[in-house]
Write a protein that holds these residues in place. Structure first.
Motif, mmCIF file in Angstrom:
data_model
loop_
_atom_site.group_PDB
_atom_site.id
_atom_site.type_symbol
_atom_site.label_atom_id
_atom_site.label_comp_id
_atom_site.label_asym_id
_atom_site.label_seq_id
_atom_site.Cartn_x
_atom_site.Cartn_y
_atom_site.Cartn_z
ATOM 1 N N TYR B 60 -8.094 2.789 6.170
ATOM 2 C CA TYR B 60 -9.350 3.375 5.711
ATOM 3 C C TYR B 60 -10.511 2.628 6.347
ATOM 4 O O TYR B 60 -10.390 1.434 6.634
ATOM 5 C CB TYR B 60 -9.482 3.259 4.191
ATOM 6 C CG TYR B 60 -8.405 3.990 3.446
ATOM 7 C CD1 TYR B 60 -8.468 5.370 3.283
ATOM 8 C CD2 TYR B 60 -7.324 3.315 2.905
ATOM 9 C CE1 TYR B 60 -7.479 6.055 2.594
ATOM 10 C CE2 TYR B 60 -6.330 3.994 2.212
ATOM 11 C CZ TYR B 60 -6.411 5.361 2.074
ATOM 12 O OH TYR B 60 -5.430 6.030 1.400
ATOM 13 N N ALA B 68 -9.514 -1.159 5.795
ATOM 14 C CA ALA B 68 -8.498 -1.532 4.803
ATOM 15 C C ALA B 68 -7.203 -0.845 5.210
ATOM 16 O O ALA B 68 -7.129 0.382 5.220
ATOM 17 C CB ALA B 68 -8.924 -1.106 3.404
ATOM 18 N N THR B 69 -6.216 -1.665 5.573
ATOM 19 C CA THR B 69 -4.961 -1.121 6.097
ATOM 20 C C THR B 69 -4.054 -0.623 4.980
ATOM 21 O O THR B 69 -3.727 -1.360 4.067
ATOM 22 C CB THR B 69 -4.212 -2.211 6.883
ATOM 23 O OG1 THR B 69 -5.064 -2.660 7.946
ATOM 24 C CG2 THR B 69 -2.914 -1.661 7.473
ATOM 25 N N ARG B 70 -3.675 0.628 5.063
ATOM 26 C CA ARG B 70 -2.760 1.167 4.068
ATOM 27 C C ARG B 70 -1.312 0.944 4.460
ATOM 28 O O ARG B 70 -0.468 0.680 3.624
ATOM 29 C CB ARG B 70 -2.996 2.669 3.854
ATOM 30 C CG ARG B 70 -2.069 3.272 2.788
ATOM 31 C CD ARG B 70 -2.413 4.702 2.452
ATOM 32 N NE ARG B 70 -2.226 5.608 3.560
ATOM 33 C CZ ARG B 70 -1.030 6.063 3.989
ATOM 34 N NH1 ARG B 70 0.074 5.674 3.412
ATOM 35 N NH2 ARG B 70 -0.960 6.896 5.011
ATOM 36 N N LEU B 82 -0.190 11.453 5.080
ATOM 37 C CA LEU B 82 0.506 12.521 4.362
ATOM 38 C C LEU B 82 -0.371 13.270 3.374
ATOM 39 O O LEU B 82 -0.275 14.490 3.252
ATOM 40 C CB LEU B 82 1.727 11.934 3.651
ATOM 41 C CG LEU B 82 2.690 12.916 3.002
ATOM 42 C CD1 LEU B 82 3.191 13.958 3.991
ATOM 43 C CD2 LEU B 82 3.868 12.176 2.399
ATOM 44 N N LYS B 92 -8.645 11.031 5.836
ATOM 45 C CA LYS B 92 -9.443 10.034 5.129
ATOM 46 C C LYS B 92 -9.207 8.653 5.738
ATOM 47 O O LYS B 92 -9.698 7.650 5.238
ATOM 48 C CB LYS B 92 -9.065 10.003 3.641
ATOM 49 C CG LYS B 92 -9.360 11.318 2.938
ATOM 50 C CD LYS B 92 -9.213 11.165 1.441
ATOM 51 C CE LYS B 92 -10.287 10.247 0.866
ATOM 52 N NZ LYS B 92 -10.087 9.980 -0.573
ATOM 53 N N ASN B 136 4.929 3.721 -1.280
ATOM 54 C CA ASN B 136 3.542 3.628 -1.725
ATOM 55 C C ASN B 136 3.415 3.051 -3.124
ATOM 56 O O ASN B 136 2.494 2.299 -3.421
ATOM 57 C CB ASN B 136 2.930 5.029 -1.723
ATOM 58 C CG ASN B 136 1.833 5.133 -0.704
ATOM 59 O OD1 ASN B 136 1.787 4.351 0.224
ATOM 60 N ND2 ASN B 136 0.946 6.082 -0.894
ATOM 61 N N THR B 137 4.353 3.418 -3.974
ATOM 62 C CA THR B 137 4.314 2.928 -5.345
ATOM 63 C C THR B 137 4.591 1.436 -5.369
ATOM 64 O O THR B 137 3.969 0.678 -6.118
ATOM 65 C CB THR B 137 5.345 3.669 -6.217
ATOM 66 O OG1 THR B 137 5.084 5.062 -6.130
ATOM 67 C CG2 THR B 137 5.257 3.223 -7.662
ATOM 68 N N ARG B 139 3.877 -0.592 -3.042
ATOM 69 C CA ARG B 139 2.681 -1.273 -2.543
ATOM 70 C C ARG B 139 1.615 -1.340 -3.630
ATOM 71 O O ARG B 139 0.944 -2.366 -3.800
ATOM 72 C CB ARG B 139 2.174 -0.523 -1.312
ATOM 73 C CG ARG B 139 1.137 -1.262 -0.549
ATOM 74 C CD ARG B 139 1.206 -0.955 0.918
ATOM 75 N NE ARG B 139 -0.059 -1.212 1.566
ATOM 76 C CZ ARG B 139 -0.573 -2.413 1.756
ATOM 77 N NH1 ARG B 139 0.107 -3.475 1.383
ATOM 78 N NH2 ARG B 139 -1.748 -2.559 2.327
ATOM 79 N N LEU B 140 1.472 -0.257 -4.366
ATOM 80 C CA LEU B 140 0.526 -0.250 -5.481
ATOM 81 C C LEU B 140 0.923 -1.312 -6.505
ATOM 82 O O LEU B 140 0.090 -2.081 -6.988
ATOM 83 C CB LEU B 140 0.507 1.143 -6.120
ATOM 84 C CG LEU B 140 -0.340 1.327 -7.375
ATOM 85 C CD1 LEU B 140 -1.794 0.971 -7.131
ATOM 86 C CD2 LEU B 140 -0.218 2.758 -7.890
ATOM 87 N N PHE B 143 -0.154 -4.754 -5.532
ATOM 88 C CA PHE B 143 -1.579 -5.043 -5.709
ATOM 89 C C PHE B 143 -1.965 -5.270 -7.157
ATOM 90 O O PHE B 143 -2.848 -6.078 -7.436
ATOM 91 C CB PHE B 143 -2.443 -3.934 -5.098
ATOM 92 C CG PHE B 143 -2.641 -4.098 -3.623
ATOM 93 C CD1 PHE B 143 -3.368 -5.177 -3.129
ATOM 94 C CD2 PHE B 143 -2.079 -3.206 -2.721
ATOM 95 C CE1 PHE B 143 -3.542 -5.356 -1.764
ATOM 96 C CE2 PHE B 143 -2.239 -3.380 -1.353
ATOM 97 C CZ PHE B 143 -2.975 -4.453 -0.871
ATOM 98 N N ASN B 176 -5.002 -7.319 2.122
ATOM 99 C CA ASN B 176 -6.333 -7.178 1.524
ATOM 100 C C ASN B 176 -6.996 -8.523 1.233
ATOM 101 O O ASN B 176 -7.608 -8.728 0.179
ATOM 102 C CB ASN B 176 -6.257 -6.321 0.247
ATOM 103 C CG ASN B 176 -7.583 -5.617 -0.042
ATOM 104 O OD1 ASN B 176 -8.321 -5.264 0.861
ATOM 105 N ND2 ASN B 176 -7.880 -5.420 -1.308
#
Lengths: 189, 189
Positions: B60, B68-70, B82, B92, B136-137, B139-140, B143, B176
DNA sequence: CTGATTATTTGATCCGGATCAATAATATAG
DNA sequence: CTATATTATTGATCCGGATCAAATAATCAG
């Protein structure tokens, strides 16, 4: 009892009356008390919930015992610990009814066997996965691009009901800040 | 040229030779220079990439211009924005080849029309979505449950290649944190 | 190979949000 | 309704990581 769920499904896929009945017959009613925990870390992931009324909260428990909320699910949404549900593996998070709730749940085996018996169920599942992915990615984006104040402001804008309906303590946890910090953000200091 | 992709697909679903050829015929080669940007915020999401060689970074761009690297995608993985690809909406996030890379891409329309023409492609897509969701989950989760030092230690344990192969600056961005902070964490202070 | 750019390290300082603590306000059970 | 427990607010202090700055090391283009 199944009206909301029926609407949810038929808004998304086309089903014959027989198929619809087959799908609905897989769902069972669960009434929970406030704060009742309906899924515990370490258990097998066995159910997916549809919220008819009330609210679910899904959260990790950290080694020090503190919690980190991944998601809230209000009326007319599905909720499960999908990452574990997919593989039928052990739950990595708890699920709690934050309010007295009325839920419809489907067993994992039933959910996946519908993929073989109801032609359009694969499409329903696809839409479900896509939606779940988008929601989660957006939340990840928020954490890596916004600071706490910005996250709160965005939440207030995009999901005001969450701020209005839930206790500060839980909203703060969802934003990954303390309730003291949220209190100060709200009072604009 | 298509060996790795063929293996990736046939490891996951069964395809007739004809179906396989139809799928492969949708993929096109793209050789990129180091640091070349192959998807820009604001453009339509039109392609999904398979990495034959090299590495992609999806990030992003914040209002102040910072990034900010996803996600990073190395050899033998798919990568796309995706959330935008699903709806064919505006990107985005940017996608950049971090190294000189060799990619195979498929156009969005071709990807989705395979769902209608290749019987098992729906199943492939399902697996793809499930995997993307899980990644993704996770990674969430990292964080909201770990601090920077813990995130680094976990990354080093679970994905050492990422730490070894990429410049600190990018690893730090993925975690981050600033590169100064990562440097201090690494030196154990 | 060489100069210029970019990345890394280290130090000094700063600041946002956490922590700790004390009330005050609400919600809940009996 | 009342007693108790939980939640919210506000203040004081602390701390991890950001920021700013400078020196060094590594890469890259020509």
């Amino acid at each position: 009892m199944h009206e909301q769920l029926t609407k949810f499904i038929t808004d998304r896929i086309q089903l014959s009356e027989a198929d619809l009945q087959q799908v609905l017959s897989c769902f069972h009613l669960l009434i929970t008390k406030k704060n009742e925990i309906i899924g515990r870390t370490g258990e097998l992931s066995r159910r997916m919930f549809f919220v008819n009324k009330g609210c679910l909260r899904v959260y990790y428990i950290k080694p020090d015992g503190r919690e980190a909320t991944r998601r809230f699910a209000f009326e007319n949404s599905f909720s499960t610990s999908l990452a574990s549900f997919i593989g039928g593996t052990l739950l990595k998070e708890d699920t709690q009814a934050v309010e007295q709730s009325e839920l419809l749940y489907i067993h994992r085996e039933d959910f996946y066997s519908l993929l073989n018996t109801v032609p359009n169920w694969e499409k329903f599942y696809r839409g479900f996965l896509e939606h779940a992915y988008i929601i989660n990615t957006s939340r990840l984006e928020d954490f890596i691009t916004l600071n706490p104040r910005e996250r709160y402001q965005l939440l207030l804008k995009e999901n005001p009901q969450m701020v209005l309906r839930l206790p500060n303590k839980l909203v703060a946890n969802y934003l990954n800040i303390t309730q003291e910090a949220l209190s100060r953000i709200k009072s604009g200091s």
